[in-house]
Design an enzyme around this catalytic site. Structure first.
Site, PDB file in Angstrom:
ATOM      1  N   ASP A 292       0.860  -1.279   0.000  1.00  0.00           N
ATOM      2  CA  ASP A 292      -0.105  -0.232  -0.013  1.00  0.00           C
ATOM      3  C   ASP A 292       0.868   1.220  -0.063  1.00  0.00           C
ATOM      4  O   ASP A 292       1.988   1.239   0.381  1.00  0.00           O
ATOM      5  CB  ASP A 292      -0.704  -0.093   1.171  1.00  0.00           C
ATOM      6  CG  ASP A 292      -2.244  -1.059   1.251  1.00  0.00           C
ATOM      7  OD1 ASP A 292      -2.291  -1.658   0.154  1.00  0.00           O
ATOM      8  OD2 ASP A 292      -2.693  -1.410   2.081  1.00  0.00           O
TER       9      ASP A 292
ATOM     10  N   ASP B 239       0.525   3.986   1.448  1.00  0.00           N
ATOM     11  CA  ASP B 239       0.611   4.735   2.955  1.00  0.00           C
ATOM     12  C   ASP B 239       1.352   3.782   4.163  1.00  0.00           C
ATOM     13  O   ASP B 239       1.192   4.250   4.995  1.00  0.00           O
ATOM     14  CB  ASP B 239      -0.739   4.844   3.285  1.00  0.00           C
ATOM     15  CG  ASP B 239      -1.624   3.926   3.301  1.00  0.00           C
ATOM     16  OD1 ASP B 239      -1.291   2.830   3.190  1.00  0.00           O
ATOM     17  OD2 ASP B 239      -2.901   4.269   3.440  1.00  0.00           O
TER      18      ASP B 239
ATOM     19  N   TRP C 138     -13.416  -1.553  -0.799  1.00  0.00           N
ATOM     20  CA  TRP C 138     -12.447  -1.991   0.316  1.00  0.00           C
ATOM     21  C   TRP C 138     -12.692  -3.211   0.923  1.00  0.00           C
ATOM     22  O   TRP C 138     -13.877  -3.475   1.125  1.00  0.00           O
ATOM     23  CB  TRP C 138     -12.477  -0.786   1.423  1.00  0.00           C
ATOM     24  CG  TRP C 138     -11.582  -0.915   2.544  1.00  0.00           C
ATOM     25  CD1 TRP C 138     -10.309  -0.368   2.732  1.00  0.00           C
ATOM     26  CD2 TRP C 138     -11.914  -1.688   3.474  1.00  0.00           C
ATOM     27  NE1 TRP C 138      -9.571  -0.950   3.710  1.00  0.00           N
ATOM     28  CE2 TRP C 138     -10.955  -1.641   4.421  1.00  0.00           C
ATOM     29  CE3 TRP C 138     -12.829  -2.404   4.039  1.00  0.00           C
ATOM     30  CZ2 TRP C 138     -10.231  -2.467   5.732  1.00  0.00           C
ATOM     31  CZ3 TRP C 138     -12.777  -3.035   5.490  1.00  0.00           C
ATOM     32  CH2 TRP C 138     -11.553  -3.023   6.002  1.00  0.00           C
TER      33      TRP C 138
ATOM     34  N   GLU D 246      -9.913  -8.809  -0.210  1.00  0.00           N
ATOM     35  CA  GLU D 246      -8.956  -9.379  -1.101  1.00  0.00           C
ATOM     36  C   GLU D 246      -7.834 -10.047  -0.511  1.00  0.00           C
ATOM     37  O   GLU D 246      -7.427 -11.063  -1.099  1.00  0.00           O
ATOM     38  CB  GLU D 246      -8.653  -8.044  -2.260  1.00  0.00           C
ATOM     39  CG  GLU D 246      -7.448  -7.279  -1.944  1.00  0.00           C
ATOM     40  CD  GLU D 246      -7.879  -6.339  -0.643  1.00  0.00           C
ATOM     41  OE1 GLU D 246      -9.099  -6.217  -0.434  1.00  0.00           O
ATOM     42  OE2 GLU D 246      -6.957  -5.716  -0.341  1.00  0.00           O
ATOM     43  N   ASP D 247      -7.307  -9.465   0.564  1.00  0.00           N
ATOM     44  CA  ASP D 247      -6.114  -9.940   1.327  1.00  0.00           C
ATOM     45  C   ASP D 247      -6.552 -11.117   1.944  1.00  0.00           C
ATOM     46  O   ASP D 247      -5.572 -11.946   2.030  1.00  0.00           O
ATOM     47  CB  ASP D 247      -5.518  -8.822   2.205  1.00  0.00           C
ATOM     48  CG  ASP D 247      -6.623  -7.992   3.143  1.00  0.00           C
ATOM     49  OD1 ASP D 247      -7.691  -8.477   2.963  1.00  0.00           O
ATOM     50  OD2 ASP D 247      -6.322  -7.267   3.884  1.00  0.00           O
TER      51      ASP D 247
ATOM     52  N   MET E 214       1.519   3.887   9.588  1.00  0.00           N
ATOM     53  CA  MET E 214       0.574   4.221   8.283  1.00  0.00           C
ATOM     54  C   MET E 214       0.287   5.718   8.315  1.00  0.00           C
ATOM     55  O   MET E 214       0.081   6.348   9.301  1.00  0.00           O
ATOM     56  CB  MET E 214      -0.690   3.481   8.434  1.00  0.00           C
ATOM     57  CG  MET E 214      -1.594   3.309   7.039  1.00  0.00           C
ATOM     58  SD  MET E 214      -3.156   2.353   7.588  1.00  0.00           S
ATOM     59  CE  MET E 214      -4.230   4.099   7.739  1.00  0.00           C
TER      60      MET E 214
ATOM     61  N   HIS F 118      -5.124   9.129   6.911  1.00  0.00           N
ATOM     62  CA  HIS F 118      -5.988   9.838   5.756  1.00  0.00           C
ATOM     63  C   HIS F 118      -7.394   9.536   5.874  1.00  0.00           C
ATOM     64  O   HIS F 118      -7.679   8.438   6.740  1.00  0.00           O
ATOM     65  CB  HIS F 118      -5.306   9.324   4.449  1.00  0.00           C
ATOM     66  CG  HIS F 118      -5.381   7.711   4.484  1.00  0.00           C
ATOM     67  ND1 HIS F 118      -6.753   7.318   3.853  1.00  0.00           N
ATOM     68  CD2 HIS F 118      -4.649   6.776   4.742  1.00  0.00           C
ATOM     69  CE1 HIS F 118      -6.662   5.939   3.652  1.00  0.00           C
ATOM     70  NE2 HIS F 118      -5.417   5.665   4.302  1.00  0.00           N
TER      71      HIS F 118
ATOM     72  N   ARG G 266     -11.173   8.327   4.467  1.00  0.00           N
ATOM     73  CA  ARG G 266     -11.573   7.228   3.242  1.00  0.00           C
ATOM     74  C   ARG G 266     -11.551   7.771   2.198  1.00  0.00           C
ATOM     75  O   ARG G 266     -11.913   8.943   1.464  1.00  0.00           O
ATOM     76  CB  ARG G 266     -12.725   6.648   3.770  1.00  0.00           C
ATOM     77  CG  ARG G 266     -13.203   5.363   2.923  1.00  0.00           C
ATOM     78  CD  ARG G 266     -14.310   4.699   3.527  1.00  0.00           C
ATOM     79  NE  ARG G 266     -13.889   3.817   4.783  1.00  0.00           N
ATOM     80  CZ  ARG G 266     -13.171   2.705   4.680  1.00  0.00           C
ATOM     81  NH1 ARG G 266     -12.682   2.177   3.546  1.00  0.00           N
ATOM     82  NH2 ARG G 266     -13.307   2.013   6.004  1.00  0.00           N
TER      83      ARG G 266
HETATM   84  C1  BGC Z   1     -10.866  -6.938   5.743  1.00  0.00           C
HETATM   85  C2  BGC Z   1      -9.424  -6.924   5.212  1.00  0.00           C
HETATM   86  C3  BGC Z   1      -8.701  -5.943   6.111  1.00  0.00           C
HETATM   87  C4  BGC Z   1      -8.927  -6.125   7.544  1.00  0.00           C
HETATM   88  C5  BGC Z   1      -8.311  -5.043   8.382  1.00  0.00           C
HETATM   89  C6  BGC Z   1     -10.754  -7.256   7.431  1.00  0.00           C
HETATM   90  O1  BGC Z   1     -12.086  -7.477   8.060  1.00  0.00           O
HETATM   91  O2  BGC Z   1     -11.435  -8.105   5.168  1.00  0.00           O
HETATM   92  O3  BGC Z   1      -9.585  -6.579   4.124  1.00  0.00           O
HETATM   93  O4  BGC Z   1      -7.459  -5.851   5.547  1.00  0.00           O
HETATM   94  O5  BGC Z   1     -10.148  -6.359   7.907  1.00  0.00           O
HETATM   95  O6  BGC Z   1      -8.622  -3.871   8.090  1.00  0.00           O
END
Ligand code: BGC
Length: 366
Positions: free
Chosen positions: A211, A213, A273, A276-277, A303, A306, A308
């Site tokens: 990312d 930031d 948002w 995906e991770d 971080m 900022h 959203r």
């Molecule tokens: C989200 C992730 C995010 C994590 C921390 C989770 O609920 O699915 O994408 O990185 O929270 O913020």
């Protein structure tokens, strides 16, 4: 009497003869010795002069002293130039860089001027490329940054990361993948684009997805790949310097080319948002791999605060999608990636790739 005299008196001519003979022998020996030394000294001197000449020439052309190049004639510029131009091979860099300093002070109160950043990083080449000069880097690393409208954050990232990555003795390039237009943001698809586009530029073996930031607080958190996919943002200030949950794989991660391909890359269908991770984490586990991490101390990150972003609201479909990774990863990933590169610009500190990735329900333009 005449007979007696003849018998006992030495002949005066014979004495002279012996002396002459001795003198001639001596002269001959002297001549021979002189000739021997004369010739020897000249041959030796000639050799020395030639050697010296070669040495001077090789010094001037920076040829290693033990070069196997031409010896008597010396290196020439007209013949084969390989002996002249090829520098001595570099040794591989050490497993742990001796340039690392450990914990770093990271702050965001002062604004960053990119021209100053350029000046303090004179070895970074156009497009944000660098390779150590003192050794051959152990890995070729592409840093991929998903991006839209965060120039100020990018400036901080470049200011902090270029010196860190150089101290880590990496052969690296920085790729900022900009989502063109106003459609909902899609981080994972931009990362897939970065993977494909960086490979067109250089033979990268490792990909660090970061990312814009997030700044590491310790340069021993190495931006390279390991035998298992690596999570680097393990203790962020935002989460009180700890993992928010064990499966967390967000912020900064590193996968080798093989690891990325093994999981069919990242999902292309997470718009907005979140989630995906977690999907990427699932992919890694479903393919029999595990997550490698630095210690909490070394993995500290700051971080940049900022608001959203616009067009990046939490994705309401994320929980449903995460539950289906095992099926979706077969057909959603590198094997279904469609996008259109609109522009590639090489700036002094990074390569900017503007891309149309479409939007939810909208394919990219052709
Ligand atoms: C989200 C992730 C995010 C994590 C921390 C989770 O609920 O699915 O994408 O990185 O929270 O913020």
């Amino acid at each position: 009497m005449g007979r007696n005299m003849t018998a006992v008196t030495p002949m005066p001519g014979r004495g002279l003869h012996v002396t002459c003979l001795a003198v001639m022998v001596l002269c001959g020996v002297h001549l021979a010795v002189t000739l021997f030394y004369y010739l020897d000294v000249h041959v030796y001197t000639g050799q020395m002069m030639r050697r010296f000449g070669n040495f001077m020439e090789s010094e001037r052309l920076s040829i290693p002293a033990n070069s196997t190049g031409p010896s008597s004639a010396g290196p020439t510029r007209t013949g084969s130039s390989t002996a002249v131009s090829s520098p001595p091979p570099l040794q591989p860099c050490p497993e742990t860089s001796p340039l690392l300093v450990g914990p770093l002070e990271i702050g965001f109160s002062q604004s960053v001027n990119l021209e100053d950043v350029q000046k303090i990083n004179p070895l970074v080449r156009e497009g944000g490329r660098f390779a150590p000069v003192e050794c051959t880097a152990l890995q070729k690393v592409a840093i991929i940054i998903p991006f839209r409208n965060r120039l100020q954050h990018l400036n901080y990232w470049l200011y902090y990361l270029h010196p860190i990555l150089q101290r880590q003795q990496l052969d690296y390039g920085v790729y900022v993948i900009n989502q063109h237009g106003e459609d909902t943001f899609n981080r994972a698809k931009l990362l897939n684009v970065g993977f494909m586009e960086a490979l067109k530029v250089y033979d990268y073996s490792c990909f660090v997805f970061s990312d814009v930031d997030l700044i590491p607080m310790d340069d021993r958190n190495i931006y390279k790949c390991y035998s298992q996919p690596r999570h680097l943002a393990v203790s962020m200030d935002k989460f009180g310097f700890r993992l928010p949950y064990n499966q967390y794989f967000g912020g900064i991660s590193a996968l080798s080319k093989e690891q990325h391909e093994k999981i069919n890359g990242f999902p292309n269908d997470y718009w907005g948002w979140g989630g995906e991770d977690d999907d990427i984490y699932n992919r890694i586990v479903f393919k029999g791999m595990s997550i490698s991490r630095p210690s909490g101390g070394i993995g500290k990150c700051r971080m940049i605060r900022h608001n959203r972003d616009q067009n990046n609201a939490p994705n309401p479909q994320r929980f449903n999608r995460i539950s289906q990774t095992r099926q979706t990863m077969q057909h959603d990933g590198l094997n279904s990636l469609v996008y259109k590169v609109l522009e590639v610009k090489k700036y002094p500190l990074y390569t900017f790739i503007d891309v149309d990735i479409g939007g939810p329900g909208r394919p990219p333009s052709r």
